[in-house]
Design a protein around this motif. Structure first.
Motif, PDB file in Angstrom:
ATOM      1  N   GLU A 129       0.817  -1.213   0.000  1.00 46.92           N
ATOM      2  CA  GLU A 129       0.000   0.000   0.000  1.00 46.92           C
ATOM      3  C   GLU A 129       0.853   1.266   0.000  1.00 46.92           C
ATOM      4  O   GLU A 129       0.402   2.310  -0.479  1.00 46.92           O
ATOM      5  CB  GLU A 129      -0.919   0.027   1.236  1.00 46.92           C
ATOM      6  N   ARG A 130       2.073   1.164   0.544  1.00 45.90           N
ATOM      7  CA  ARG A 130       2.931   2.344   0.658  1.00 45.90           C
ATOM      8  C   ARG A 130       4.388   1.916   0.555  1.00 45.90           C
ATOM      9  O   ARG A 130       4.802   0.943   1.186  1.00 45.90           O
ATOM     10  CB  ARG A 130       2.691   3.034   1.998  1.00 45.90           C
ATOM     11  N   VAL A 131       5.158   2.648  -0.252  1.00 40.96           N
ATOM     12  CA  VAL A 131       6.596   2.450  -0.369  1.00 40.96           C
ATOM     13  C   VAL A 131       7.268   3.653   0.272  1.00 40.96           C
ATOM     14  O   VAL A 131       6.899   4.797   0.001  1.00 40.96           O
ATOM     15  CB  VAL A 131       7.042   2.333  -1.849  1.00 40.96           C
ATOM     16  N   THR A 132       8.232   3.386   1.124  1.00 40.85           N
ATOM     17  CA  THR A 132       8.978   4.450   1.778  1.00 40.85           C
ATOM     18  C   THR A 132      10.466   4.252   1.492  1.00 40.85           C
ATOM     19  O   THR A 132      10.920   3.137   1.235  1.00 40.85           O
ATOM     20  CB  THR A 132       8.705   4.460   3.302  1.00 40.85           C
ATOM     21  N   TYR A 175      11.095   9.744   1.770  1.00 43.25           N
ATOM     22  CA  TYR A 175      10.234   9.871   0.603  1.00 43.25           C
ATOM     23  C   TYR A 175       9.197   8.754   0.662  1.00 43.25           C
ATOM     24  O   TYR A 175       9.424   7.738   1.311  1.00 43.25           O
ATOM     25  CB  TYR A 175      11.050   9.738  -0.682  1.00 43.25           C
ATOM     26  N   GLU A 176       8.079   8.925  -0.046  1.00 45.92           N
ATOM     27  CA  GLU A 176       7.056   7.895  -0.060  1.00 45.92           C
ATOM     28  C   GLU A 176       6.276   7.906  -1.363  1.00 45.92           C
ATOM     29  O   GLU A 176       6.253   8.903  -2.087  1.00 45.92           O
ATOM     30  CB  GLU A 176       6.087   8.055   1.107  1.00 45.92           C
ATOM     31  N   LEU A 177       5.640   6.779  -1.620  1.00 41.85           N
ATOM     32  CA  LEU A 177       4.696   6.649  -2.721  1.00 41.85           C
ATOM     33  C   LEU A 177       3.603   5.708  -2.250  1.00 41.85           C
ATOM     34  O   LEU A 177       3.890   4.601  -1.787  1.00 41.85           O
ATOM     35  CB  LEU A 177       5.378   6.084  -3.972  1.00 41.85           C
ATOM     36  N   THR A 178       2.367   6.155  -2.340  1.00 39.32           N
ATOM     37  CA  THR A 178       1.238   5.292  -1.968  1.00 39.32           C
ATOM     38  C   THR A 178       0.679   4.624  -3.230  1.00 39.32           C
ATOM     39  O   THR A 178       0.868   5.103  -4.349  1.00 39.32           O
ATOM     40  CB  THR A 178       0.111   6.098  -1.293  1.00 39.32           C
ATOM     41  N   ARG A 179      -0.022   3.526  -3.001  1.00 38.69           N
ATOM     42  CA  ARG A 179      -0.647   2.827  -4.134  1.00 38.69           C
ATOM     43  C   ARG A 179      -1.606   3.767  -4.861  1.00 38.69           C
ATOM     44  O   ARG A 179      -1.680   3.777  -6.087  1.00 38.69           O
ATOM     45  CB  ARG A 179      -1.397   1.592  -3.644  1.00 38.69           C
TER      46      ARG A 179
END
Length: 186
Positions: A129-132, A175-179
């Motif tokens: 669901e989330r990449v950090t 940093y992050e990226l959510t689905r």
């Protein structure tokens, strides 16, 4: 050996004990380790007793490892590794993205290529669901890879460094990226 993931130019495969020499060379390059430990050498004992067990660990929530030995597809040359590891052994919801490549692989887009492939696999196949990802604030190269991979700056923080290294006084960044964000930009 079975590949976990292949891109146009890379093969990401599980680590084995036979990778000890590759890891020893990688972790003994002061330029590679500059933002990790200030460029200090790593002993073979540390590779065998600390590094390899971490890289060989299986994560039940993913049904696989969280670290991948990376080779150039055309030549089989060991380039380094990628991390795509759940922060909780029992939940694939949040994973940490990381990479450590040898100097010969720098500046060729390998870090971005591998990161994008892992992010895609995580969101499409692994239930992420989330990449950090985080690095020292002064590590401009790593920050650029995060940005090219679609991650966005989340925060600046001060980590607890056992030993201060050059640049650590500037803190770290996450940093992050959510689905959801990833899905909007595909």
């Amino acid at each position: 050996m079975h590949a976990f993931l292949e891109t146009e130019r890379l093969v990401l495969r599980p680590f084995t004990h036979a990778d000890a020499d590759h890891l020893l060379a990688l972790d003994n390059d002061p330029h590679v380790m500059r933002f990790i430990n200030g460029g200090k050498p790593t002993s073979r004992e540390a590779i065998e007793t600390r590094t390899l067990p971490r890289l060989l660990h299986d994560y039940p929530c993913l049904g696989t490892h969280g670290y991948w030995a990376t080779e150039e597809k055309a030549t089989g040359t060991f380039l380094g590794w990628f991390e795509f590891r759940p922060l909780d052994d029992h939940s694939a919801a949040v994973v940490e993205l990381g990479y450590r490549l040898n100097q010969a692989a720098w500046g060729k887009g390998y870090a971005t290529e591998g990161s994008l492939a892992l992010i895609n696999k995580g969101f499409t196949d692994l239930g992420v669901e989330r990449v950090t990802a985080n690095t020292m604030a002064v590590n401009i190269g790593s920050r650029r890879v995060m940005e090219k991979s679609g991650l966005r700056f989340l925060r600046h923080f001060t980590g607890d460094w056992p030993e201060a290294i050059e640049g650590s006084e500037h803190g770290e960044v996450e940093y992050e990226l959510t689905r959801a964000d990833w899905g909007q930009h595909r």
